[in-house]
Design a protein around this motif. Structure first.
Motif, PDB file in Angstrom:
ATOM      1  N   ARG A   1       1.245  -1.274  -0.161  1.00  8.53           N
ATOM      2  CA  ARG A   1       0.389   0.336  -0.312  1.00  8.53           C
ATOM      3  C   ARG A   1       0.768   1.089  -0.371  1.00  8.53           C
ATOM      4  O   ARG A   1       0.675   2.137  -0.746  1.00  8.53           O
ATOM      5  CB  ARG A   1      -1.018   0.206   1.143  1.00  8.53           C
ATOM      6  CG  ARG A   1      -0.113   0.143   2.707  1.00  8.53           C
ATOM      7  CD  ARG A   1      -1.514  -0.528   3.913  1.00  8.53           C
ATOM      8  NE  ARG A   1      -0.356  -0.489   5.089  1.00  8.53           N
ATOM      9  CZ  ARG A   1      -1.501  -0.496   6.525  1.00  8.53           C
ATOM     10  NH1 ARG A   1      -2.398  -0.150   6.291  1.00  8.53           N
ATOM     11  NH2 ARG A   1      -0.424  -0.294   7.512  1.00  8.53           N
ATOM     12  N   SER A   2       2.010   1.573   0.893  1.00 15.49           N
ATOM     13  CA  SER A   2       2.957   2.201   0.650  1.00 15.49           C
ATOM     14  C   SER A   2       4.014   1.903  -0.014  1.00 15.49           C
ATOM     15  O   SER A   2       5.126   2.681   1.584  1.00 15.49           O
ATOM     16  CB  SER A   2       2.848   3.070   1.729  1.00 15.49           C
ATOM     17  OG  SER A   2       3.072   2.424   3.052  1.00 15.49           O
ATOM     18  N   GLN A  37      -1.937  -0.948  -6.394  1.00 11.77           N
ATOM     19  CA  GLN A  37      -1.040  -1.487  -5.544  1.00 11.77           C
ATOM     20  C   GLN A  37      -0.359  -3.180  -6.108  1.00 11.77           C
ATOM     21  O   GLN A  37       0.770  -2.730  -6.330  1.00 11.77           O
ATOM     22  CB  GLN A  37      -1.569  -2.017  -4.520  1.00 11.77           C
ATOM     23  CG  GLN A  37      -1.800   0.068  -3.451  1.00 11.77           C
ATOM     24  CD  GLN A  37      -3.210  -0.140  -3.629  1.00 11.77           C
ATOM     25  OE1 GLN A  37      -4.071  -0.367  -3.770  1.00 11.77           O
ATOM     26  NE2 GLN A  37      -3.321   1.471  -3.279  1.00 11.77           N
ATOM     27  N   PRO A  96       3.843  -1.752  -8.064  1.00  6.58           N
ATOM     28  CA  PRO A  96       2.720  -2.190  -9.101  1.00  6.58           C
ATOM     29  C   PRO A  96       2.372  -2.758 -10.002  1.00  6.58           C
ATOM     30  O   PRO A  96       3.389  -3.006 -10.790  1.00  6.58           O
ATOM     31  CB  PRO A  96       2.264  -0.386  -8.754  1.00  6.58           C
ATOM     32  CG  PRO A  96       3.425   0.015  -9.007  1.00  6.58           C
ATOM     33  CD  PRO A  96       4.547  -1.198  -8.167  1.00  6.58           C
TER      34      PRO A  96
END
Length: 254
Positions: A24-25, A90, A198
């Motif tokens: 997600r990050s 993502q 991603p």
């Protein structure tokens, strides 16, 4: 919404949730991998180590028939097919199925992380890194090419070449390590689960590029296993294309 009981949740659903949590990050290319990312990535690798073909309701396929039969690739049958499982901003997740003798040519994953787990059969994976400088112990001169083709050359290193089966752990790639690889089916058909984070997106600079090896040099240090190579960017090889087929396994909800 109450979290689902893990004992009732399919393995593929658990993997998808962990992939979403992990990516997600994610750290960007060149950034140090943080503690939280590494912990989540290790959890994802552990789940991928456990997954089996039966978890995806995937039945291992037999090798193509006798050598007297016509070669299937010459009659419109794709050498590789893909089962789409799910995709978010993502990550993407699916299954690649390779026929006996098929290969996914050497290609890259610009700025992407990846986790690959064999579900049945055997694959040989050769992983390369791009180089800014020659590896220690020797430098391979650029091959003589017309000036117009010199811009397609990439100095790289062959980091590893290994075989994987369903009993192996996953093959992992990072934006700056093991990012280019070739995948060959060994001794029969094979299938592997694939997560990319991603996903490919040409509009965001993540298009797939293909390469061929033009030359290599053994490192002078006998303990150094890496080989310096020259790769040339090429068009998608004409004998490779990827078809699609339905995914038979449990639904993934994210």
């Amino acid at each position: 919404m109450m979290p689902a009981d893990s004992s009732m949740t399919s393995m593929v659903q658990r993997i998808a949730r962990q992939a979403l949590l992990t990516f997600r990050s994610p750290p960007r290319h060149g950034e140090e991998l943080g503690k939280s990312f590494l912990e989540n990535h290790n959890k994802l690798q552990s789940l991928m180590t456990e997954v089996r073909a039966a978890d995806l309701k995937l039945v291992p396929r037999r090798a193509d028939g006798s050598s007297s039969r016509p070669h299937p690739y010459l009659h419109g049958v794709p050498p590789v097919t893909y089962m789409h499982i799910c995709e978010t901003d993502q990550f993407s997740m699916g299954v690649f199925l390779l026929k006996s003798g098929a290969s996914i040519p050497l290609h890259d994953h610009p700025g992407m992380h990846g986790v690959l787990k064999v579900l049945y059969g055997r694959v040989r994976i050769s992983c390369f890194d791009r180089l800014e400088r020659p590896v220690a112990g020797g430098s391979q001169p650029a091959p003589p090419l017309p000036p117009a083709q010199m811009g397609a050359l990439r100095r790289s290193t062959l980091r590893s070449a290994a075989e994987y089966t369903e009993e192996s752990g996953p093959c992992v790639l990072y934006p700056d390590r093991d990012n280019l690889h070739q995948i060959d089916a060994v001794d029969g058909p094979t299938a592997f689960m694939d997560i990319l984070a991603p996903p490919y997106d040409p509009d965001d600079g993540r298009d797939c590029h293909y390469y061929k090896v033009l030359g290599e040099a053994e490192a002078k240090n006998p303990e150094q296993k890496e080989k310096e190579v020259w790769l040339m960017e090429i068009s998608q090889p004409p004998n490779f294309w990827c078809g699609g087929e339905p995914y038979p396994g449990p639904e993934v909800c994210l």
